[in-house]
Structures are given as structure tokens and as C-alpha cells.
Design an enzyme around this catalytic site. Sequence first.
Site, PDB file in Angstrom:
ATOM      1  N   GLY A  11       0.820  -1.209   0.000  1.00 45.05           N
ATOM      2  CA  GLY A  11       0.000   0.000   0.000  1.00 45.05           C
ATOM      3  C   GLY A  11       0.855   1.261   0.000  1.00 45.05           C
ATOM      4  O   GLY A  11       2.083   1.199  -0.099  1.00 45.05           O
ATOM      5  N   TYR A 138     -14.885   4.409   8.857  1.00 38.14           N
ATOM      6  CA  TYR A 138     -13.422   4.377   8.965  1.00 38.14           C
ATOM      7  C   TYR A 138     -12.977   5.017  10.284  1.00 38.14           C
ATOM      8  O   TYR A 138     -12.189   4.450  11.041  1.00 38.14           O
ATOM      9  CB  TYR A 138     -12.841   5.129   7.762  1.00 38.14           C
TER      10      TYR A 138
END
Length: 312
Positions: A11, A138
Amino acid sequence: MKNILITGAFGLVGTDLTIELKRRFPDAHIVSMAHAISTDNGTIQEKGDVTDRAHLKEILEKHEISEMYHLAGLLSVGGEKDPPRAWNVNVEGLRNVLDLAVQRNMKVFWPSSIAAFGSTTPKKDTPQHTILEPTTIYGVTKVTGELLCQYYFLRYGLDVRSLRYPGLIAYKAPPGDGTTEYSVHIFYGALKENRYTCFLKEDSRLPMMYIDDAVKGTIDLMEAQSSNLTVRTSYNFSAINFTPSELVIEIQKQIPSFTCTYEPDHRQKIADSWPQSIDDSCARNEWGWQHEYDLQRLVVVMLENLKKKLQL
Ligand code: SER
């Protein structure tokens, strides 16, 4: 001997962190774990999912892991697309890591985010200890994760450390599905098409940081003396802040013909719920955090390196 496992290794953070860990600890055994192995990053690679506790346990045992950078997770925009999955990966995945870390007496790094804050949090110079009422799934997973980390530290003595990452800007890995990620996409737009349509308003000020600073801070926190650390939820962690239009002006200093238009969408609401600037004096005082990149330097480095990467 350090045996390190990095989840989410390919990532935005994992890609640069892996390179820097290899540089700082040339003798370390580094294992990268991800859903899909995208490139040969010069480490041992394991395909895996953090929600699969049994498989994660196997990987930890096989490589005798002593330290873990647990980066795998969904971001703000991706989380809203599938809230149950965001909870599963971000919270259950973290719980797997923490439980196994207690069993193995491992040191753990886990990133929180400015998304832990919400619209009731003071927006300017947001303090370390403040209101945490996030409105995205989130953010909810980040606050939950922070409290879990602190709980495992208090209850089991687990050495877990965390930073509230601001928007991170990098060129080596493609940007993720987040709100601050306009600040990465814009460089691709500038170099490939000489224009960009921004999904946030031109005056949306958000805390941001260049990846080299983020990686340095992450490793420095992991290397800091445990007794110096008073925060076991997650440290405020800050460098610069800017608006899309300030970023555009800086890019135009390098590419004068670059243009940006603004078409704010559902992501604007997320940005509006986050702080504009962060007070990270705790991190600076307790373990010597310092950033190096200002906006001007960040733009020059991003354009130079992305140009090479895209072979333009
Ligand atoms: N970059 C993240 C996001 O926008 C913030 O943690 O989702």
C-alpha cells in the site's frame, strides 16, 4: 535479530516503509504480507488476509516474527462503500494482531488517522486529548482501534504504538481509496493531462505529510524508549496543512500551464468533518518527532519522481 512482518506491505505506506526498514536494519528478516503480491520488493512474501487468524498465526510462527507493522486496512472512502467489511478488516483484523502479539510478546505498530476526529472536535491545532466523535465507519474503526491498543497495553502490557496519520503523499505506490488522496491523484493529472478535477472544494484545508516524513516518524516511534511514551491510544502526528488551491499554486510554479477545476462530491462531507491542523507537541516532546518536508519541497520531489516513474 529483528524479524519483522508488514501487513498491507504494497500500500501507500507499506511500499515506502519496507524500503526504509531494509535500509535501516540490513540484517533484519523482513516479511511482507498482502492480499495480492504486486512486485518483488526484496523481502520474503506471504499472501494472506489479516481477518484469517489461523493463517496469520502460522505466518508469525513460521518466520518467528518479533515485531509487526500492521498497515492493512480500508480507508475512508473505501470504508463507506462497505461498512461491514471496513469493521471486519480494520477492527477484527487488528484484534487478531493484538491477541497474537500478546501470545508472542511482539511489538506492534498500527496506524490511526485524523479520521478519528469528527465535526465536534476543535478544527484548529486539534489537541492530543480531545473529542473523538467520528462520522465515518473508517473513523469509528480508528477510535475503536485506538482504545483497543490502549486496553491491550494496560491489561496485558502489550507494547503497541500508534500514530494518527494525516493525509499522506507518495509516488511509489498508487493512491488508496481515501479523501485526502486527491493530493496524490492531482500529481498524476498534472503530469499526464496537464489538468485535474478535484473532488474537494478549493478551500478544504487538511493536515498532510510527505511519505518520507511519515515513514521516518513511524520507525522512530517504534524505536523510541517505551518509558518515554505516555500515549498508548495514538499520537497526534503532523507536518503541514494546505488547501487544494494552495497545492495547485505550488504545482503551477513547476508547470505553469497546469489547470485544476473543482467538482466537490460525497467526499467533501468527509473532509469537512476532519481537522484543519493538528497539535502534535506530545510526539515532538516525548520522542523527538520532527518533519522535514514543507509544501514546496514536497511538490518538487513528487513531480520529479513521478515523472520518472511514469516515464514522461
Ligand atoms: N488518507 C486517509 C483517508 O482519506 C486519511 O486517513 O481516508
